[in-house]
Design a protein around this motif. Structure first.
Motif, short mmCIF file in Angstrom:
data_model
loop_
_atom_site.label_atom_id
_atom_site.label_comp_id
_atom_site.label_asym_id
_atom_site.label_seq_id
_atom_site.Cartn_x
_atom_site.Cartn_y
_atom_site.Cartn_z
N ILE A 143 3.32 -4.06 -20.89
CA ILE A 143 3.97 -2.83 -20.40
C ILE A 143 3.95 -1.80 -21.52
O ILE A 143 4.61 -1.99 -22.55
N ASN A 144 3.21 -0.74 -21.32
CA ASN A 144 3.21 0.33 -22.31
C ASN A 144 3.73 1.65 -21.74
O ASN A 144 4.14 2.52 -22.49
N ASP A 189 6.62 -7.14 -24.83
CA ASP A 189 6.33 -6.26 -23.68
C ASP A 189 5.42 -6.91 -22.65
O ASP A 189 4.78 -6.22 -21.87
N LYS A 225 11.70 0.10 -25.63
CA LYS A 225 10.78 -0.35 -24.57
C LYS A 225 11.13 -1.74 -24.07
O LYS A 225 11.20 -1.98 -22.85
MG MG Z 1 1.59 -3.38 -25.56
#
Ligand code: MG
Ligand code: UD1
Length: 494
Positions: free
Chosen positions: A244-245, A120, A32
């Motif tokens: 950001i997931n 993230d 990610k």
């Molecule tokens: Mg997160």
């Protein structure tokens, strides 16, 4: 002993960046934190902001897809340390692994605050990080969380305050009561900790929650139970804390960063005709009075000079566009476009293309590893590869530089003020001297000396009357008869 100046910006001792999670919601083979926004991985954005706060040590916690992340760090941030979290048992567990990893590397925790960030949240600015540390130091808190008010707080941990407005705890979305879920103040996942508080609370985390993980967020409630003070620093710009997931959030953050970058360029005097479709990466250099037209992209390794116009519909990768040049509807990768030169529309410039001042590379032309001198032109429908072209030369439409014999590439050298006729094929290696010409349609396999014309094509033969004989009674025959009759009656059978 000298006292540090009281107005010196607070500087973190250690920054821990969490990047070990699986990133399940991205549904990706790429870690990610390595997903790029505007050409740079999420983790790279975080670390670039961190670097500006000049911490003594930075450690990234790696685990899931660890090889990819470590390889990126070794390449782009070689001074950053890594610590491994073998099993991803939560953000609190990750920080514990960081501290254990650092101890194993002989790094001691000093007295300065420890900053914890997530890999993230790429939009965090160094100013906000500096403010977080400053608030933490000023309020003498044991823990300071960076919070933000969001219109849509869904998915984030919520900041729970008591009646006096003091921070009590953070409750995760999945653990929140319906009343807590109404809270708009969220946890950014970024904190400043006193080192002692952090170490002591991490040892007491439990997995007693809906995800069965050790939550870093529980450190706040533990600190409160210990009678310590916990504060929150609210981010001025809530956009900075976007986590950001999933890929929709990735796109939303990309748009926010694009706007931030474009605004900074416009404030500095660059015209951006449509900021929603101009994609300028961090690191790109745009001079005042440069113009970026609609739907165009400039990568981190490109620059655009004063008064130059890029676009519409143009991509610059590692390309320098000098002052006053124009590049329209083109894809340019590794090119240098000289001042006042013209490129496009529909032009493909590949690495090693150097176009001199006031030169031109026009429609449907591809150029690779070639130097085109000042004022020289390749206006239409050509391929130019491994060539050196002098000044003031013109390459006629549809000329092909045949540089490849199937095994090796060969060079073509063209002098100054040369005129290559349309539809020439220049079979390399070959040279055309200064001031020379080639006849249109020639296949040039031998050098053409300066001032000569190279003609390499079949001679034309006209067979008069062929149509009347071979295509009698056709429309062509009657047209020809009418034309010839008008010019010279009866001459058809000569
Ligand atoms: Mg997160
Ligand atoms: C976390 C916070 C939440 C906050 C949100 C902000 C916790 C429990 N929750 O939720 O309060 O609002 O961030 O974006 O802290 N990671 C590890 N090891 C692990 C788990 C996670 O290194 O075992 C890393 C991830 O790679 C990621 C970061 O920690 O970079 C955050 O993890 P993530 O799963 O995204 O947490 P959120 O659900 O977003």
């Amino acid at each position: 002993m000298t006292e540090p100046a009281s107005d010196a910006p607070a500087r973190p001792g250690l920054v821990v960046v969490l990047a070990a999670g699986a990133g399940t919601r991205m549904k990706s083979d790429l870690a990610k934190v390595l997903h790029p926004i505007l050409g740079r991985p999420l983790l790279g954005h975080v670390l670039a902001s961190v670097a500006q706060t000049q911490p003594h040590n930075v450690v990234v916690v790696v685990g899931h897809q660890r090889d990819q992340v470590e390889q990126y760090l070794a390449q782009e941030f070689p001074s950053v340390r890594t610590a491994v979290q073998v099993e991803q048992n939560g953000t609190g567990h990750a920080v514990r692994c960081a501290l254990e990893g650092l101890a194993a590397q002989g790094v001691e925790l000093g007295a300065e605050p420890v900053i914890v960030l997530a890999g993230d949240t790429p939009l965090i600015s160094s100013d906000t990080l500096t403010d977080l540390v400053a608030t933490h130091t000023r309020t003498h808190a044991a823990v300071t969380v960076l919070s933000a008010e969001l219109n849509d707080p869904f998915g984030y941990g919520r900041i729970v305050r008591d009646a006096d407005g003091d921070v009590l705890a953070i409750v995760e979305q999945k653990d929140a009561t319906s009343q807590q879920a109404q809270i708009n103040e969220i946890n950014s996942g970024m904190f400043a900790f006193n080192p002692d508080t952090l170490v002591s609370a991490l040892a007491r985390l439990t997995t007693d929650n809906s995800q069965g993980e050790e939550y870093l967020t529980d450190v706040l409630a533990i600190a409160r139970e210990d009678g310590l003070s916990v504060s929150a620093h609210k981010a001025n710009d809530p956009d900075e804390v976007h986590g950001i997931n999933n890929r929709a959030q990735l796109a939303a953050a990309t748009a926010l960063l694009r706007d931030r970058i474009n605004t900074a360029h416009m404030v500095s005097g660059v015209t951006i005709v449509d900021p929603a479709t101009a994609w300028i990466e961090p690191g790109a250099v745009l001079a005042p009075d440069a113009v970026i037209e609609r739907n165009s992209a400039v990568d981190a390794h490109s620059s655009v000079g004063a008064g130059a116009v890029v676009g519409p519909d143009t991509t610059l990768l590692g390309t320098t566009v000098e002052a006053g040049a124009r590049v329209v509807r083109s894809h340019c990768d590794g090119a240098l476009i000289g001042s006042g030169a013209n490129v496009g529309p529909f032009t493909f410039l590949r690495p090693g293309t150097i176009l001199g001042a006031r030169g031109k590379i026009g429609a449907f032309v591809e150029v690779k590893k070639s130097t085109i001198g000042e004022g020289s032109k390749v206006p239409h429908l050509s391929y130019v590869g491994d060539a050196t072209i002098g000044e003031g030369s013109n390459i006629g439409a549809a000329t092909i530089f045949a540089n490849y014999d199937g095994e090796k590439k060969h060079p073509t050298v063209i002098g100054n003020h040369v005129r290559v006729g349309s539809d020439s094929i220049l079979v390399a290696p070959v040279a055309i001297g200064d001031g020379a010409y080639t006849a249109a349609g020639s296949v040039i396999t031998e050098d053409v000396p300066a001032g000569a014309i190279g003609i390499a094509r079949g001679r034309q033969v006209n067979v008069n009357g062929w149509v009347a004989r071979s295509r009698p009674n056709s429309d062509s025959a009657s047209s020809a008869a009418a034309a010839n009759g008008a010019n010279d009656s009866g001459s058809e059978h000569e």
